[in-house]
Design an enzyme around this catalytic site. Structure first.
Site, PDB file in Angstrom:
ATOM      1  CB  CYS A 279      49.919 -39.741  22.589  1.00 25.45           C
ATOM      2  SG  CYS A 279      49.159 -39.985  20.959  1.00 25.45           S
TER       3      CYS A 279
ATOM      4  CG  HIS B  89      54.456 -40.770  20.760  1.00 26.08           C
ATOM      5  ND1 HIS B  89      54.013 -41.440  21.873  1.00 26.08           N
ATOM      6  CD2 HIS B  89      53.409 -40.723  19.906  1.00 26.08           C
ATOM      7  CE1 HIS B  89      52.754 -41.802  21.703  1.00 26.08           C
ATOM      8  NE2 HIS B  89      52.357 -41.362  20.524  1.00 26.08           N
TER       9      HIS B  89
END
Length: 492
Positions: A338, A435
């Site tokens: 991310c 994630h």
């Protein structure tokens, strides 16, 4: 057990970090084991650790964990209001899974704002009760912050709206348990006190028999039964709600294992991305913001961040950026997730000032990508294939900004179900927006394979099966030390 109609159960606290989240997860699993269809609920959560629901909306990770313990898909009605700290007195407000902007604390706590939000969280709870039974509610911090009583959305006003039976959770490990329990009860109004049906003493160390007189004293002082004394445990692993313990985790490399260093960013988010690695017997994982310690790692992970541009500037100022690039040149595996993925690229631009007053900052130059912050947050659960694997993997995305490849023939690492490529790899460096990618055995095995001996490569670790076992162990532990017959009685 024959099912009876049960009131909601709220786990409230004498303070923060007394163990409410984990105890709530335990009750979710216990009620599931007993044939009910429970669901968790926390009206307002403050955390950087969040999760994407199946609908692509955002909630606190703690309620996602509790839903997992209950065996049900998570939903925004389980955590209708999420506050994600941006600065000491500023937080991003996420309502029903969607960010509605940043607010100063002084504005958030205005009475008219709280009245509007109270309507929203109450309605979310009411919807949840039509689908699940019983509701396992969680309070926040202490329930006796009397200066905030009229503005409280999550503790006793929520319990009274729900008609919940409240169990007050106290942490005996930190000391002062008699004062904290008695003081909390006495500071409640008479109406609030009527809803507190039991007291649970948590994190007890030693021989519980030595505390029997203490139980009697608490019950006589408060006029409320102690439903249980739950011992401190070390062999049950449930995801933590807050990242406050990360800096205390072991930071030394370990001989004979694959050493994985997670860079300890100031605004690190979704630290639960690394729980699977932390439990993998082949791996030793540690957190560090010391450039020298990175040289001891085989794999360096740049995690997600709530303030990517700021944290990248800090990495440069503290010498960590230079150390990461050096270790990449030395052949270490570098993984960005991310915000960490964005940092590994050539540049991050923020023309609208979504994150920072800095309109552009150079990246680490480890991956051929360029990122632009556009203010349109992406939140979704994703199914994907890693590399050439035909095994479907799962993850989720929660991020601002979009990244594009700057080299037309750049290698990607994942494929979504629709065939769209995701992530980027260049040599020993790779990054992804996903994630939870480390929860997938296919990805983790490939990540650590270059650093394993032949014998170690024969070992497998199934994190999903591991988590299910932990929920059952937690439920057994709490059931053993809590009078469940009394709990069910108070919930009638």
């Amino acid at each position: 057990m024959t099912q009876m109609k049960l009131r909601p159960l709220m786990l409230a606290g004498t303070g923060s970090d007394v163990g409410k989240s984990v105890i709530a997860a335990a009750f979710c699993r216990i009620f599931k084991q007993d044939g009910y269809t429970p669901a968790p609920f926390k009206a307002q959560n403050m955390a950087l650790n969040s999760f994407a629901t199946p609908e692509g909306l955002e909630i606190g990770r703690a309620q996602a964990v509790q839903a997992e313990a209950a065996g049900v898909p998570c939903h925004t009605d389980m955590n209708p209001l999420l506050l994600k700290p941006v600065a000491d007195s500023v937080a991003q407000v996420v309502l029903h899974g969607k960010a509605i902007g940043n607010q100063q604390a002084v504005d958030y706590f205005k009475a008219d704002n709280k009245a509007r939000l109270r309507v929203e969280v109450n309605a979310a709870f009411d919807r949840l009760t039509t689908r699940f039974h019983p509701i396992v509610m969680e309070g926040a911090g202490s329930i006796s912050e009397i200066n905030l009583r009229n503005l409280d959305l999550v503790n006793m006003p929520m319990a009274m709206h729900a008609g919940a039976s409240v169990i007050l959770v106290a942490d005996i490990d930190r000391g002062g348990v008699f004062a904290s329990v008695y003081g909390t009860i006495m500071l409640l109004t008479e109406e609030e006190r009527m809803h507190v049906k039991g007291i649970l003493i948590n994190k007890f160390r030693g021989d519980i028999r030595l505390f029997e007189s203490g139980i009697t004293m608490i019950e006589e002082l408060c006029g409320i039964p102690v439903v249980g004394v739950v011992p401190y445990y070390k062999d049950i692993y449930i995801e933590e709600e807050d990242s406050v313990m990360l800096q205390t985790k072991q930071r030394e490399a370990m001989h004979g294992k694959v050493n994985v260093a997670v860079v300890l960013l100031q605004h690190l988010s979704n630290f639960t991305d690394f729980n699977a690695l932390e439990r993998d017997p082949r791996v030793h994982l540690f957190y560090t913001n010391n450039p020298k310690e990175l040289s001891k790692a085989d794999i360096i992970i740049l995690p997600g961040s709530k303030s990517t541009i700021h944290d990248l500037a800090v990495l440069r100022n503290e010498g960590l950026a230079k150390a990461i690039v050096t270790e990449a040149k030395n052949g270490k595996t570098i993984l960005g997730i991310c915000g960490g993925y964005q940092m590994m690229g050539e540049s991050i631009e923020d023309p609208l000032g979504v994150e920072s007053n800095m309109r552009r900052i150079p990246g680490l130059g480890l991956l051929p990508i360029a990122t632009t912050m556009d203010g349109d947050k992406i939140t979704r659960q994703s199914k994907f294939y890693f590399g050439e694997s035909k095994e479907l993997c799962e993850g989720y995305e929660i991020h601002n900004g979009r990244s594009t490849l700057t080299e037309p023939d750049a290698e990607t690492i994942n494929r979504f179900e629709n065939g769209e490529p995701e992530g980027c790899r260049k040599g020993n460096c790779q990054g992804t927006y996903l994630h939870g990618i480390l929860d997938n055995r296919e990805f983790t095995d490939a990540l650590i394979a270059p650093w394993l001996s032949e014998k170690e490569q024969e070992t497998e670790f199934d994190y999903k099966a591991f988590k299910e076992k932990q929920y059952d162990k937690l439920a057994d532990h709490v059931r053993k030390h809590v009078n469940m017959e009394l709990v069910y009685e108070m919930m009638k």
